[in-house]
Design a protein around this motif. Sequence first.
Motif, PDB file in Angstrom:
ATOM      1  N   ASP A  78       0.917  -1.045  -0.148  1.00 44.09           N
ATOM      2  CA  ASP A  78      -0.209   0.292   0.279  1.00 44.09           C
ATOM      3  C   ASP A  78       0.929   1.369  -0.126  1.00 44.09           C
ATOM      4  O   ASP A  78       0.514   2.020  -0.096  1.00 44.09           O
ATOM      5  CB  ASP A  78      -0.732   0.089   1.042  1.00 44.09           C
ATOM      6  N   GLY A  79       2.459   1.472  -0.342  1.00 46.36           N
ATOM      7  CA  GLY A  79       2.880   2.186  -0.707  1.00 46.36           C
ATOM      8  C   GLY A  79       4.244   2.711  -0.266  1.00 46.36           C
ATOM      9  O   GLY A  79       4.550   1.348   1.408  1.00 46.36           O
ATOM     10  N   ALA A 124      11.247   6.492  -4.707  1.00 47.52           N
ATOM     11  CA  ALA A 124       9.719   6.715  -4.242  1.00 47.52           C
ATOM     12  C   ALA A 124       9.788   7.789  -5.485  1.00 47.52           C
ATOM     13  O   ALA A 124       8.675   8.356  -6.106  1.00 47.52           O
ATOM     14  CB  ALA A 124       9.505   7.710  -3.097  1.00 47.52           C
ATOM     15  N   SER A 178       7.101   4.072  -5.510  1.00 46.37           N
ATOM     16  CA  SER A 178       5.568   4.235  -5.004  1.00 46.37           C
ATOM     17  C   SER A 178       5.296   4.772  -5.747  1.00 46.37           C
ATOM     18  O   SER A 178       5.791   5.447  -6.790  1.00 46.37           O
ATOM     19  CB  SER A 178       6.057   5.130  -3.637  1.00 46.37           C
ATOM     20  N   SER A 225       2.773   6.845  -5.678  1.00 48.05           N
ATOM     21  CA  SER A 225       1.919   8.181  -5.204  1.00 48.05           C
ATOM     22  C   SER A 225       2.686   9.351  -5.487  1.00 48.05           C
ATOM     23  O   SER A 225       1.449  10.248  -5.709  1.00 48.05           O
ATOM     24  CB  SER A 225       2.460   8.283  -3.017  1.00 48.05           C
ATOM     25  N   THR A 240      -1.997   8.900  -3.325  1.00 44.75           N
ATOM     26  CA  THR A 240      -1.995   9.475  -2.407  1.00 44.75           C
ATOM     27  C   THR A 240      -2.890   8.983  -1.653  1.00 44.75           C
ATOM     28  O   THR A 240      -2.763   8.482  -0.518  1.00 44.75           O
ATOM     29  CB  THR A 240      -1.055  10.557  -2.457  1.00 44.75           C
ATOM     30  N   ARG A 282      -3.267   4.287  -2.433  1.00 41.06           N
ATOM     31  CA  ARG A 282      -2.092   3.945  -1.936  1.00 41.06           C
ATOM     32  C   ARG A 282      -1.760   2.405  -2.854  1.00 41.06           C
ATOM     33  O   ARG A 282      -2.326   1.599  -2.911  1.00 41.06           O
ATOM     34  CB  ARG A 282      -3.222   3.381  -0.104  1.00 41.06           C
ATOM     35  N   CYS A 283      -0.703   2.845  -3.422  1.00 41.30           N
ATOM     36  CA  CYS A 283      -0.253   1.251  -3.714  1.00 41.30           C
ATOM     37  C   CYS A 283       1.453   1.691  -4.046  1.00 41.30           C
ATOM     38  O   CYS A 283       2.095   2.674  -4.659  1.00 41.30           O
ATOM     39  CB  CYS A 283      -0.482   1.409  -5.461  1.00 41.30           C
ATOM     40  N   GLY A 284       1.747   1.391  -3.535  1.00 37.12           N
ATOM     41  CA  GLY A 284       3.425   0.650  -4.098  1.00 37.12           C
ATOM     42  C   GLY A 284       4.095  -0.221  -4.548  1.00 37.12           C
ATOM     43  O   GLY A 284       3.001  -1.582  -4.028  1.00 37.12           O
ATOM     44  N   THR A 311      -2.519  -5.880  -1.683  1.00 35.38           N
ATOM     45  CA  THR A 311      -3.141  -4.348  -1.936  1.00 35.38           C
ATOM     46  C   THR A 311      -4.656  -5.448  -3.093  1.00 35.38           C
ATOM     47  O   THR A 311      -4.570  -6.114  -3.085  1.00 35.38           O
ATOM     48  CB  THR A 311      -2.426  -4.096  -2.583  1.00 35.38           C
TER      49      THR A 311
END
Length: 416
Positions: free
Chosen positions: A105-106, A206, A235, A237, A243, A246-248, A283
């Motif tokens: 999620d990040g 990121a 990420s 984001s 942002t 939410r995913c990374g 996720t």
Amino acid sequence: MPNLNENYLKLQENYLFSEIAHRVAAYTKQNPEKNVIRLGIGDVTRPLCQCAGEALLEGAKEMMSADTFKGYGPEQGYEDTRKAIVDYYKRSGVEIDASAVFVSDGAKSDTGNITDLFAHDNVILIPTPVYPVYVDSNVMCGNKVEYIEGNADNDFLPMPDWNQHADIIYICSPNNPTGACYNKGQLKEWVDYALKNQAVILFDAAYEAFVSDSELPRSIYAVEGAKQCAIEFCSLSKTAGFTGTRCGYTIVPKELVFTASTGEEMSLNAMWNRRQCTKYNGTSYIVQKAAAAVFSEEGIRQCRENLEYYRENARVITDTLSDLGIRFYGGVHSPYVWFECPKDMDSWTFFDYLLQEIQVVGTPGAGFGENGKHYFRLTSFGTYENTAEAMKRFRNLLETNKKRKFVFSDWKSFLS
């Protein structure tokens, strides 16, 4: 009565961005008629690209049909998403294996949770100024942190001290908060240092999508030997405006194998997989479907349009600082611009000053560590209109104070 984790007593009372929000809320409550422009927290303002939005809608429809409904997914991430990430790296000349990719999620969560893999007697080396999560997550579990200093003398790109031993090394490039970006030779020196010390580099990428120079590495795995010593976090984001979605993802190469005190070999890839399977249910399918669309060629093209929007905002900020003779860092391969506060003014005082005088919110460098206490960060993630207006106010304030021979007359770089 339970014994509590008293390491929390060692943390600052308020998280940096919570304190910013508190001060801004107090000011706006007292001054409701003032138009406050926020260039502090690195939250994006551009909407999701069309590819991602359509994939979200498609995924939602699939979840509404018994034939295509998805329940629990694989903790590591769906195969299509992981393959899309592998292909994204391959297009930039970096080969990674899908088994090394873990969707989450990040990057914030993963950089905090990665401490689960390591004992608490390691030498943790963290550059300062630094993203607060690196330090706070180690303090929370009782780890001792040693610092390596980034400053104006090294352009906020500290290099290894070969006489100093470290077991775990945090590196963020392009850097948050300074915007500084390591070149390949500099990262190669860090990789060589890690290999010599049998250390692990925790590499936060990121902001890699903001790197526009093909000679600058967007992944540490562009450096020979990095798969033997580095974990990479990334990420969506900032890359794709996730942002709020939410995913990374985190890349843990299978080459990261170390010997335990028992003599057994332990794989960090296997350990992270076990950790995720135990503590994380994966996720959401809808979000991963959108993420896979982002990494398509068309998705990347659409995301780059948004990135160009933020680059233009950064140019407005850096042009203003350049015109005023204020030395800054970042803003080229990074959405952040980092500059020194007026002489002898600490960054929280400067924060309050800008809020009161021109209603512009930035981020005090003190929140990123000792070496940031006289620096300030602005973000390019606002709207263009707000960014331009903020810089107009900034120019007017400096011109006014220059005539008054007030605060900014002591700004060394302004007078040089």
